[in-house]
Design an enzyme around this catalytic site. Sequence first.
Site, PDB file in Angstrom:
ATOM      1  N   ASP A 226       0.729  -1.219   0.031  1.00  0.00           N
ATOM      2  CA  ASP A 226      -0.030   0.048   0.022  1.00  0.00           C
ATOM      3  C   ASP A 226       0.786   1.409   0.237  1.00  0.00           C
ATOM      4  O   ASP A 226       1.938   1.177  -0.723  1.00  0.00           O
ATOM      5  CB  ASP A 226      -1.011  -0.106   1.378  1.00  0.00           C
ATOM      6  CG  ASP A 226      -2.002   0.915   1.162  1.00  0.00           C
ATOM      7  OD1 ASP A 226      -3.134   0.424   0.474  1.00  0.00           O
ATOM      8  OD2 ASP A 226      -2.120   2.167   1.434  1.00  0.00           O
ATOM      9  N   TYR A 374      -3.729  10.886   0.586  1.00  0.00           N
ATOM     10  CA  TYR A 374      -4.128  10.732  -0.792  1.00  0.00           C
ATOM     11  C   TYR A 374      -4.115  12.017  -1.533  1.00  0.00           C
ATOM     12  O   TYR A 374      -3.703  12.137  -2.656  1.00  0.00           O
ATOM     13  CB  TYR A 374      -5.508  10.195  -0.647  1.00  0.00           C
ATOM     14  CG  TYR A 374      -5.751   8.674  -0.163  1.00  0.00           C
ATOM     15  CD1 TYR A 374      -5.785   7.686  -1.257  1.00  0.00           C
ATOM     16  CD2 TYR A 374      -5.644   8.250   1.023  1.00  0.00           C
ATOM     17  CE1 TYR A 374      -5.659   6.251  -0.846  1.00  0.00           C
ATOM     18  CE2 TYR A 374      -5.417   6.941   1.321  1.00  0.00           C
ATOM     19  CZ  TYR A 374      -5.386   5.881   0.565  1.00  0.00           C
ATOM     20  OH  TYR A 374      -5.594   4.620   0.671  1.00  0.00           O
ATOM     21  N   HIS A 431      -4.625  -7.996   0.278  1.00  0.00           N
ATOM     22  CA  HIS A 431      -3.970  -6.719   0.623  1.00  0.00           C
ATOM     23  C   HIS A 431      -3.164  -6.466   1.664  1.00  0.00           C
ATOM     24  O   HIS A 431      -1.922  -6.019   1.852  1.00  0.00           O
ATOM     25  CB  HIS A 431      -5.109  -5.717   0.277  1.00  0.00           C
ATOM     26  CG  HIS A 431      -4.626  -4.065   0.329  1.00  0.00           C
ATOM     27  ND1 HIS A 431      -3.815  -3.640  -0.776  1.00  0.00           N
ATOM     28  CD2 HIS A 431      -4.522  -3.178   1.078  1.00  0.00           C
ATOM     29  CE1 HIS A 431      -3.388  -2.453  -0.571  1.00  0.00           C
ATOM     30  NE2 HIS A 431      -3.605  -2.151   0.698  1.00  0.00           N
TER      31      HIS A 431
END
Length: 455
Positions: A226, A374, A431
């Site tokens: 990630d 982000y 993930h």
Amino acid sequence: MWLEILLTSVLGFAIYWFISRDKEETLPLEDGWWGPGTRPTGREDESIHPFKVETSDEEIHDLHQRIDKFRFTPPLEDSCFHYGFNSNYLKKVISYWRNEFNWKKQVEILNRYPHFKTKIEGLDIHFIHVKPPQLPAGRTPKPLLMVHGWPGSFYEFYKIIPLLTDPKNHGLSDEHVFEVICPSIPGYGFSEASSKKGFNSVATARIFYKLMLRLGFQEFYIQGGDWGALICTNMAQLVPSHVKGLHLNMALVLSNFSTLTLLLGRRFGRFLGYTERDVELLYPVKEKVFYSLMRESGYMHIQCTKPDTVGSALNDSPVGLAAYILEKFSTWTNTEFRYLEDGGLERKFSLDDLLTNVMLYWTTATIVSSQRFYKENLGQGWMTQKHERMKVYVPTGFSAFPSELIHTPEKWVRFKYPKLISYSYMARGGHFAAFEEPELLARDIRKFLSVLEQQ
């Protein structure tokens, strides 16, 4: 004449190769100040202080009061997790959180590993530093920096750490014994958030490099998935001579090359370097790539544009926060879990572990600052930053977990990481690799180190 043509051709090829060959660029290291106000004129305090996770009755009482005021919305019939977190199952999670979850006990578990803080570029940086309990005679541990992502935390690594620092007592050989450092990304958990705009993965990578130097490591290994994968990639681009090896379980490698081969791969996969396993994991591409991205990327559009808006609601409601975060631990672990009313959450994780991760966001009030990461990294668009167009020239290993959001074939990884020396199709997992399959990931990190040391 033929000799002249041959020499001209060779010379032309040589010029073309020289111009078009990959240049081993590095990112400029630069410097930064992310604390409040202007940068002080004096030297930054470089001391490292022990840190302890703490809680209080008042903190727990406030949490319980907020949970008690939760307003329930019935789910649609047979909706499972297709509309997000199923509210019938959410009631079970909330009941466990309110009546059975013991935060004080989990705080004791968090404090089993040594925690520290140190000031870097104006921010208090939190990390855990776990040394091997014992070493074979004449051996020194390998320093390994492990970096989490969103919506995870340093707690994701708690089950893999003993496999790396004390392998012999956990069924593994002591060929590779690690000293593990797990920092919290600034703005996550106990690491202070930036007070200024622009704090991105490159700034984080530079801070973590300074952290490793401050701990006395001139050379080290790094691992991440990630955001951790991007931060570790940036570290390798900033200071490749200090990074002995880079191991990833996710790679942001979408490019014109990968898009083109993706479109042609079903028919010409063998000629494009795809294996049968790649084709199995990528096709039909409409479902396994495009529809999957559409289903799972809505949060990203919000957080890349206006993170503070939704963050304000999540920071005020523990139930909303839990639903928002835990939904990712369902479908990012296995997209098929959306067909289950409980999202399959307890198939791979315990509620204690999941809620401990949620509590690291709730008690530190860091959901807003974590979401801003982000916007700082992706808010200007895709492929707009220099590091996105640069390759990585350090020895690299990659774990391809089959239930990752998008499968990344070896050909794609090698395009970005030309010194890829180890690529593994993992037997299972998604993930949150270290959290879900700690032994599989630990074994692959060790495999990568073995290959690297044989070169």
